[in-house]
Enzyme design. Structure first.
Site, PDB file in Angstrom:
ATOM      1  N   HIS A  39     -10.473  -6.258  -2.132  1.00  0.00           N
ATOM      2  CA  HIS A  39     -11.532  -6.064  -1.140  1.00  0.00           C
ATOM      3  C   HIS A  39     -12.685  -5.348  -1.854  1.00  0.00           C
ATOM      4  O   HIS A  39     -12.570  -4.163  -2.173  1.00  0.00           O
ATOM      5  CB  HIS A  39     -11.028  -5.192   0.016  1.00  0.00           C
ATOM      6  CG  HIS A  39      -9.965  -5.835   0.839  1.00  0.00           C
ATOM      7  ND1 HIS A  39     -10.201  -6.947   1.620  1.00  0.00           N
ATOM      8  CD2 HIS A  39      -8.655  -5.531   1.010  1.00  0.00           C
ATOM      9  CE1 HIS A  39      -9.085  -7.291   2.241  1.00  0.00           C
ATOM     10  NE2 HIS A  39      -8.123  -6.462   1.882  1.00  0.00           N
TER      11      HIS A  39
ATOM     12  N   ASP B 187     -12.228 -10.425  -0.515  1.00  0.00           N
ATOM     13  CA  ASP B 187     -13.515 -10.537   0.161  1.00  0.00           C
ATOM     14  C   ASP B 187     -14.497  -9.656  -0.586  1.00  0.00           C
ATOM     15  O   ASP B 187     -14.106  -8.660  -1.205  1.00  0.00           O
ATOM     16  CB  ASP B 187     -13.468 -10.265   1.672  1.00  0.00           C
ATOM     17  CG  ASP B 187     -12.854  -8.949   2.096  1.00  0.00           C
ATOM     18  OD1 ASP B 187     -12.604  -8.079   1.247  1.00  0.00           O
ATOM     19  OD2 ASP B 187     -12.630  -8.780   3.309  1.00  0.00           O
TER      20      ASP B 187
ATOM     21  N   GLU C  72      -6.190 -10.803  -0.993  1.00  0.00           N
ATOM     22  CA  GLU C  72      -7.008 -10.532   0.211  1.00  0.00           C
ATOM     23  C   GLU C  72      -8.487 -10.484  -0.158  1.00  0.00           C
ATOM     24  O   GLU C  72      -9.240  -9.638   0.342  1.00  0.00           O
ATOM     25  CB  GLU C  72      -6.586  -9.216   0.866  1.00  0.00           C
ATOM     26  CG  GLU C  72      -5.101  -9.160   1.208  1.00  0.00           C
ATOM     27  CD  GLU C  72      -4.674  -7.883   1.940  1.00  0.00           C
ATOM     28  OE1 GLU C  72      -5.545  -7.137   2.428  1.00  0.00           O
ATOM     29  OE2 GLU C  72      -3.461  -7.648   2.014  1.00  0.00           O
TER      30      GLU C  72
ATOM     31  N   ASN D 146       2.090  -5.278  -3.113  1.00  0.00           N
ATOM     32  CA  ASN D 146       0.682  -5.590  -2.835  1.00  0.00           C
ATOM     33  C   ASN D 146      -0.093  -4.297  -2.566  1.00  0.00           C
ATOM     34  O   ASN D 146       0.395  -3.415  -1.858  1.00  0.00           O
ATOM     35  CB  ASN D 146       0.644  -6.484  -1.576  1.00  0.00           C
ATOM     36  CG  ASN D 146      -0.710  -7.103  -1.283  1.00  0.00           C
ATOM     37  OD1 ASN D 146      -1.290  -7.749  -2.150  1.00  0.00           O
ATOM     38  ND2 ASN D 146      -1.210  -6.918  -0.068  1.00  0.00           N
TER      39      ASN D 146
ATOM     40  N   GLU E 272       0.807  -1.236   0.000  1.00  0.00           N
ATOM     41  CA  GLU E 272       0.000   0.000   0.000  1.00  0.00           C
ATOM     42  C   GLU E 272       0.833   1.276   0.000  1.00  0.00           C
ATOM     43  O   GLU E 272       0.595   2.180   0.807  1.00  0.00           O
ATOM     44  CB  GLU E 272      -0.953  -0.001   1.201  1.00  0.00           C
ATOM     45  CG  GLU E 272      -1.895  -1.190   1.195  1.00  0.00           C
ATOM     46  CD  GLU E 272      -2.896  -1.168   2.358  1.00  0.00           C
ATOM     47  OE1 GLU E 272      -2.798  -0.303   3.247  1.00  0.00           O
ATOM     48  OE2 GLU E 272      -3.788  -2.037   2.367  1.00  0.00           O
TER      49      GLU E 272
HETATM   50  C1  XIL Z   1      -6.375  -6.133   8.428  1.00  0.00           C
HETATM   51  C2  XIL Z   1      -6.713  -7.294   9.347  1.00  0.00           C
HETATM   52  O1  XIL Z   1      -7.625  -8.138   8.691  1.00  0.00           O
HETATM   53  C3  XIL Z   1      -7.310  -6.777  10.642  1.00  0.00           C
HETATM   54  O2  XIL Z   1      -7.461  -7.824  11.590  1.00  0.00           O
HETATM   55  C4  XIL Z   1      -6.406  -5.679  11.247  1.00  0.00           C
HETATM   56  O3  XIL Z   1      -7.038  -5.136  12.380  1.00  0.00           O
HETATM   57  C5  XIL Z   1      -6.112  -4.593  10.236  1.00  0.00           C
HETATM   58  O4  XIL Z   1      -5.559  -5.188   9.073  1.00  0.00           O
HETATM   59  N1  XIL Z   1      -4.985  -4.514   3.788  1.00  0.00           N
HETATM   60  C6  XIL Z   1      -4.003  -5.357   4.248  1.00  0.00           C
HETATM   61  C7  XIL Z   1      -4.284  -6.228   5.422  1.00  0.00           C
HETATM   62  O5  XIL Z   1      -2.954  -5.451   3.620  1.00  0.00           O
HETATM   63  O6  XIL Z   1      -3.136  -6.455   6.205  1.00  0.00           O
HETATM   64  C8  XIL Z   1      -5.378  -5.679   6.279  1.00  0.00           C
HETATM   65  O7  XIL Z   1      -5.670  -6.635   7.309  1.00  0.00           O
HETATM   66  C9  XIL Z   1      -6.589  -5.364   5.448  1.00  0.00           C
HETATM   67  C10 XIL Z   1      -6.277  -4.327   4.406  1.00  0.00           C
END
Ligand code: XIL
Length: 302
Positions: free
Chosen positions: A206, A237, A235, A170, A127
């Site tokens: 996401h 969802d 990641e 990422n 990020e």
């Molecule tokens: C999130 C986790 O799922 C949570 O438990 C934590 O509180 C915050 O981080 N991008 C990422 C992940 O790269 O590491 C993040 O994970 C979600 C967004």
């Protein structure tokens, strides 16, 4: 095949989930993980605040628990993440530039050497770009004190620390073509042309009604792959429920399979019960570990 992992393996891919060490003792959690998935990403346990909360004192207990569980099940592990502005201890943000540079390189080196040989891909930098139309870097201690070269430096340090791990950049909101993904694309292209070691790009994916699966998702994965890197959905969802959510999951799986260098998919959690989207239902198993329509659609697409 009748599980996500075995179906994905049949297509030469992995299908994984983010895992939290403190849930591994819950039998339905571990049973679902072990039955369905062949890759894990520690959800928080490898982040800087978890591994080096105090300078040069490394704590790997929780992450080690996940890695040994994965190894006992023959699952791959993605390392997440080495350099990120978030979940960063305050001692790091307080350092001078010179000190920050050595702390960053030491962190990468120590963590990667601890897990040497056990991690198939590392999110070296997470990020680092802003949202919106600027395509600019995000403000962070690394960006603000070390300048844009911090990403290149992190990747070079990572290659030395574990030459066999794939090194990934990422990010989120880079899933379709837009100013942010164009900026990441330009960086990867530049790295490839100059021999900066980068092997893969992770697309967090996401998705929610305000940020749906883009119509050019597959094309965007493909243009990155065409630069000579692997791409991974890291990641995933998708907010929603029922057939709409199922259709979206199926489309994401199909997009990955249509790109030969899309090497795997990781969902950001196993069950809605423990999703980081606290009031949402974005995952493949409901809070009782029952398969959702989204699960059936993902499996059918594999
Ligand atoms: C999130 C986790 O799922 C949570 O438990 C934590 O509180 C915050 O981080 N991008 C990422 C992940 O790269 O590491 C993040 O994970 C979600 C967004």
């Amino acid at each position: 095949a009748d599980t996500l992992g075995s179906a994905a393996a049949g297509k030469g891919r992995y299908f994984g989930a983010a895992v939290a060490a403190n849930h591994l003792g819950e039998s339905a959690y571990a049973a679902t993980l072990d039955r369905e998935f062949n890759q894990v990403t520690p959800e928080n346990e490898m982040k800087w605040d978890a591994t080096e909360g105090t300078r040069n004192t490394f704590t790997f207990g929780a992450a080690d628990q996940i890695v040994s569980h994965a190894q006992s099940q023959g699952m791959k592990v993605r390392g997440h993440t080495l350099v990120w502005h978030s979940q960063l201890p305050s001692w790091v943000s307080g350092l001078s530039a010179t000190d920050l540079r050595s702390a960053m390189n030491n962190h990468i080196t120590q963590v990667m050497q601890h897990y040497k040989g056990k991690i198939h891909s590392w999110d070296v930098v997470n990020e680092a770009f802003q949202d919106g139309s600027s395509g600019a870097r995000r403000s962070s201690p690394f960006q603000d004190k070390l300048g844009s070269g911090f990403i290149e430096e992190a990747f070079r340090t990572a290659r030395t620390a574990d030459p066999n791990a794939k090194l990934c950049y990422n990010d989120y909101n880079t899933d379709g073509a837009n100013a942010k993904s164009n900026a990441v694309y330009a960086m990867v292209k530049d790295f490839k042309s100059r021999g900066v070691p980068i092997d893969c790009v992770g697309f967090q994916s996401h998705f929610n009604p305000a940020s749906p699966v883009p119509s050019d998702y597959q094309a965007n994965l493909q243009r990155f792959a065409d630069l000579g890197v692997d791409v991974q959905i890291t990641e995933l969802d998708i907010e929603g429920s029922g057939s709409a959510q199922a259709t979206n999951y199926g489309n994401v799986v199909k997009a990955c399979l249509a790109v030969s260098r899309c090497t795997g998919i990781t969902v950001w959690g196993i069950t809605d019960k423990y999703s980081w989207r606290s009031s949402g239902t974005p995952l493949l198993f409901d809070s009782n570990y029952a398969k959702k329509p989204a699960y059936n659609a993902a499996l059918a697409a594999l």
